[in-house]
Scaffold this motif. Structure first.
Motif, mmCIF file in Angstrom:
data_model
loop_
_atom_site.group_PDB
_atom_site.id
_atom_site.type_symbol
_atom_site.label_atom_id
_atom_site.label_comp_id
_atom_site.label_asym_id
_atom_site.label_seq_id
_atom_site.Cartn_x
_atom_site.Cartn_y
_atom_site.Cartn_z
ATOM 1 N N VAL A 117 0.848 -1.199 0.000
ATOM 2 C CA VAL A 117 0.000 0.000 0.000
ATOM 3 C C VAL A 117 0.880 1.245 0.000
ATOM 4 N N ALA A 118 1.853 1.271 0.896
ATOM 5 C CA ALA A 118 2.717 2.442 1.001
ATOM 6 C C ALA A 118 3.672 2.537 -0.187
ATOM 7 N N ILE A 119 4.095 1.395 -0.707
ATOM 8 C CA ILE A 119 4.984 1.440 -1.876
ATOM 9 C C ILE A 119 4.249 2.083 -3.050
ATOM 10 N N LEU A 120 2.999 1.691 -3.249
ATOM 11 C CA LEU A 120 2.231 2.267 -4.355
ATOM 12 C C LEU A 120 2.068 3.772 -4.164
ATOM 13 N N GLN A 121 1.717 4.174 -2.933
ATOM 14 C CA GLN A 121 1.608 5.614 -2.641
ATOM 15 C C GLN A 121 2.892 6.347 -3.005
ATOM 16 N N MET A 122 4.003 5.737 -2.587
ATOM 17 C CA MET A 122 5.300 6.367 -2.812
ATOM 18 C C MET A 122 5.593 6.478 -4.309
ATOM 19 N N MET A 123 5.300 5.413 -5.044
ATOM 20 C CA MET A 123 5.574 5.411 -6.481
ATOM 21 C C MET A 123 4.663 6.412 -7.193
#
Lengths: 332, 279, 323
Positions: free
Chosen positions: B127-133
């Protein structure tokens, strides 16, 4: 000029103190051997000299220059390692030349030194081989050759013979001695083998537990040890230690007599019986149990027969008796 | 029963078991491959016979090559896998060298911190990786995948390579120092060549999960331009469910590169697993 | 760059004794560590922590609002969600049990047979058993879907050939069979890993120990039970925890074979697919990243608990033997 001066060197790994306030001077052209049981700090001291280990405190001078903070390559030293440490992916030529190439020395100089060094060590036929294609003795010679190439102010040897078999060890020992004579270079040599120490050294440094116990010429140490540790460490079989008080020396705690100084004598003061005999051909070691329950080793030159359990009486000359106090210091 | 006969019975039993398992392991691959070269009729009539002149057909492959950009997917997979492996090996070996070679405060803690990721899967942080990307504009780029796979592969790489770096002879590194090599030269010129076998093992270990991953391509880079072979074949098959020729051909096209890589690296892989487990 | 500052204190010389002069700062240690630590921290550790944080928030309009443990409450108790959640968790546990009961015993058995020193073609068998492991979930999922499909008729045909036609069911299409079937497909795919690890452990047992056992009259099966098995227990522990982590993190196979809805009727839904659906939404349901993060946090907790149990109890009790 002095080749090396150590002032007050200390080294600790965390809470463990492996070197304690070591002071030492090595003169130009001298062959100095560090000897001592494993864990005595001799290898660490060598690594401090090489710059591979930083001393916790103290000063290292090589050739009159303070090198305490100088990286190894700039200290003017060369080192021969116990495991040879040859670069497996380089040929003999590449191994020997790498240090000079790294220092950007001209090609002609490298070629010239390579020629000299490989001639001196009879390595010419192997220059294009890789370390894996060499025998143990050849690898050892390449390692020494690599050190010679650098024309260092100081050679460092870290137990260079311990990976060789007995016959080769003797040969290489002689070669190193010859090398020292030919190059007239200053050398420091670490070993736990007292034979190497005795045969190679101009001066021996006996170490124990991070402390220098005694420094001196081999025969000085042998004939005139400062303490019980040095007396017991040099010489094989090692010196006999028995209770001084029981044998008529009230002023000391321990009486030491070397095995070869004991004589069979009908009037000798030491009485006991034979428990074991080792016949080595040129000499015979006899293990004797004294009536005081102490064990002695007697070394006789030539071949002798003894019955086990046969009674035996031993004597010795007063000048051969070494006396030590309860702290192991020599009493004169 | 004498010993020889008992041994014979044992070995027959062993081979029977192993052969049945071999058939079970290869059967699906075999069925897919042979049927991908057959006509639709032959696929249904005689699913277990290899193609013959009558039933041979490449119609499935024609559809696949016309409809799906498999070459492009393959290229994406190649780029992602190779670049990720490069960074995993380079960064992993560098960190492993530092951990194995130098004493510094926090060395052990640093090792444990880096090892944490061996057990905890990176997907937990999706979830956070997608937000970051999304925030950094890396969505639908191969860079996003490369970053994620590099991070995912590093923990095990550091762990394995540290063990091997510790085995590089101290004397050798010290000889290099005395010859004037810098710490970087010692790493690149002395240590790296010596741990090459271990690097190969790490590479093979990481290659398969990266190549086969569906989760991150699906979430981070689902665009047509960045589809990997795994995602591409999944989407393609999903669209052509009823076209059996096309589905079988697509599956075969996905199997063949992996199988080819496996044939090349299987010895390395098996040696890697067996060596790693001995530790 | 906190960690760099922290290390900086320790990287000088590496010891605490008072040194008169300042030693050079060992920059190369920082250079060697920095790339790995930065990438790993930024892409792996930070998102993980951020996911845990997100699970405590919710989206109101474009604002993030702190809601404490409300997402977890929704997950565990809200009738709209809790049914799906407990279903997925229960399915996941069953998925794991099948792996432990089928994958590991068969893997150990194959490894035991393969490690017999006189066995011929061992290398060939070894190579083949791994083949399914290297295939992607897409291939595995679709291949088995086709083989088990009643349309194609390979599976019914084979069962017919051995007279068991009545046993055939469209396994992947029936609620009562689908999850177990998928678990068995996953076992088929991954069996090579436990097999190879156990195989390696068996090979590392010194021949002398087995010969000593032989002198004591322990051979064949009893040698396996009494000598080899106790010596490979640590490896069995490792494959168990690897299986655990892998299973509670599964997604791909079920997504490929049954789609994001994990049909039929959610009977194959596990935490991974549930999280995917919740995060991205499906059909009429909108995606909810905070609830997705909450599911990820639950997965994280389950895996962490499993790993801790393994590290602090199982691994400590299993004695490692130095050969």
């Amino acid at each position: 000029m002095t080749a090396l001066r150590l002032k007050n060197i200390s080294k600790s790994f965390g809470p463990v103190e492996v070197l304690k306030n070591i002071d030492l001077t090595v003169e130009d052209g001298e062959f100095v051997v560090f000897v001592g049981p494993s864990g005595c700090g001799k290898s660490t001291l060598l690594r401090v000299i090489a710059g591979l280990e930083d001393a916790s405190a103290g000063l290292v001078e090589i050739g009159g220059v303070d090198v305490t903070l100088t990286p190894p390559a700039k200290r003017g030293i060369a080192m021969v390692f116990q495991t040879y440490a040859l670069y497996p992916h380089l040929t003999v030529r590449g191994n020997m030349a790498l240090g000079l190439k790294q220092a950007r020395r001209p090609k002609e100089i490298i070629e010239k030194r390579l020629k000299e060094a490989s001639r001196m060590l009879s390595l010419e036929p192997y220059l294009d081989r890789r370390p894996s294609e060499l025998s143990g003795g050849q690898r050892q010679r390449v390692a020494i050759g690599r050190a010679i190439m650098r024309e260092p102010k100081l050679f460092l040897f870290d137990e260079p013979l311990s990976n060789l078999d007995a016959a080769l060890r003797m040969n290489t020992r002689v070669e190193i001695a010859a090398l020292h004579r030919n190059l007239a270079a200053s050398m420091i040599y670490v070993t736990h083998d007292q034979t190497e120490a005795m045969t190679l050294a101009d001066r021996i440094v006996v170490m124990r537990d991070g402390i220098v116990e005694q420094v001196g010429a081999p025969m000085d140490l042998y004939n005139n040890p400062d303490n019980q540790f040095v007396a017991g460490f040099l010489g094989a079989p090692s010196m006999n230690f028995i209770n001084a008080g029981q044998h008529g020396f009230e002023q000391a705690a321990v009486l030491g007599i070397r095995p070869e100084h004991l004589k069979i004598s009908d009037t000798g003061p030491l009485q006991g019986h034979v428990t074991h005999v080792e016949r080595l051909g040129a000499d015979t070691n006899v293990l004797v149990k004294l009536n005081t329950d102490e064990m002695l080793t007697l070394r006789l030159f030539g071949q002798y027969d003894f019955e086990i359990d046969a009674p035996i009486r031993l004597g010795y000359a007063m000048k051969d008796a070494f006396l030590f106090d309860e702290n192991g210091h020599r009493v004169k | 029963m004498n010993k020889a006969r008992r041994n014979l019975a044992h070995s027959i039993a062993a081979h029977t078991l192993l052969l049945s398992y071999t058939i079970l392991a290869l059967f699906p691959v075999f069925v897919i491959l042979i049927n991908s070269f057959k006509t639709r009729k032959a696929i249904f009539r005689h699913p277990l016979t290899p193609p013959n002149p009558d039933s041979f057909s490449l119609v499935g492959y024609e559809t696949v090559l016309k409809q799906g950009d498999f070459f492009h997917y393959f290229q994406n997979s190649m780029i992602v896998t190779v670049v990720s492996l490069f960074f995993i090996l380079l960064f992993g070996a560098m960190a492993a060298f530092a951990l194995a070679e130098y004493r510094f405060r926090g060395n052990v803690w640093m090792g444990l911190y880096l090892a944490l990721g061996i057990m905890i899967p990176i997907r937990i942080g999706t979830v956070a990786i997608l937000q970051m990307m999304v925030a950094s504009g890396l969505v639908n780029t191969l860079t996003a995948l490369i970053l994620v796979y590099t991070a995912q592969g590093l923990p095990l790489a550091v762990f394995i390579l540290t063990e091997f770096m510790k085995q590089v002879s101290d004397d050798l590194k010290n000889a290099g120092r005395i010859d004037g090599l810098s710490e970087y030269a010692i790493f690149f010129r002395l240590a790296l060549p010596l741990v090459r076998p271990a690097m190969a093992t790490v590479a093979v270990f990481n290659m398969i999960p990266i190549w086969n991953d569906l989760w991150f391509p699906l979430i981070l880079a689902p665009s047509e331009a960045t589809k990997t072979l795994t995602l591409g074949s999944q989407v393609f098959i999903g669209q052509f469910v009823t076209n059996w020729n096309a589905v079988l051909a697509a599956l075969s096209l996905a199997i063949i590169p992996v199988l080819a890589l496996y044939v090349i690296f299987s010895r390395q892989l098996i040696r890697g697993i067996t060596a790693g487990a001995v530790k | 760059m906190l960690w760099a500052a922290w290390f900086a204190q320790g990287i000088h010389g590496g010891n605490m004794q008072t040194t008169v002069r300042k030693q050079r700062f060992k920059w190369h240690i920082v250079v060697f560590l920095a790339p790995a630590v930065l990438v790993y921290s930024a892409i792996m550790i930070f998102p993980m922590i951020d996911t845990l944080r997100l699970s405590l928030f919710t989206q109101e309009g474009s604002k993030e609002v702190y809601v404490g443990l409300k997402n977890f409450q929704t997950l565990f108790h809200d009738p709209n969600w809790s049914g799906q959640f407990w279903n997925a968790l229960g399915n996941n546990v069953w998925f794991f049990i099948i792996h432990m009961l089928v994958q590991n015993p068969i893997g150990i058995m194959l490894a035991a047979i393969l490690s017999v020193p006189t066995l011929r073609f061992a290398a060939a068998y070894r190579t083949v058993v791994i083949v399914p492991t290297i295939l992607s979930f897409v291939i595995v999922g679709f291949a088995w879907k086709l083989i088990l499909s009643p349309l194609w008729g390979i599976a019914p045909g084979i069962l017919d050939a051995i007279g068991l036609k009545s046993w055939f069911h469209p396994w992947l299409g029936k609620e009562e069979y689908a999850l177990t079937t998928l678990a068995l497909i996953s076992v088929w795919q991954f069996i090579g890993i436990p097999m190879m690890l156990i195989y390696a452990a068996l090979l590392s047992i010194p021949q002398e120990i087995l010969e000593a056992a032989e002198c004591d009259g322990i051979t064949g099966f009893s040698a396996f039970w009494k000598v080899k098995l106790p010596l490979i227990l640590p490896s069995i522990g490792i494959i168990s925890i690897l299986t655990f982590v892998g299973n509670f993190n599964s997604f791909d196979l079920i997504y490929v074979a049954q789609g994001p809805v994990a049909g039929p009727n959610y009977s194959t839904d596990i935490l991974g697919t549930f999280m995917y659906r919740t995060f991205f939404g499906y059909q009429l349901q909108l995606g909810d990243q905070n609830l997705g993060a909450a599911i990820a946090s639950v997965m994280f907790a389950i895996i962490l608990v499993g790993v801790c149990i393994y590290l602090f109890t199982v691994q400590r009790r299993l004695r490692r033997y130095q050969f």
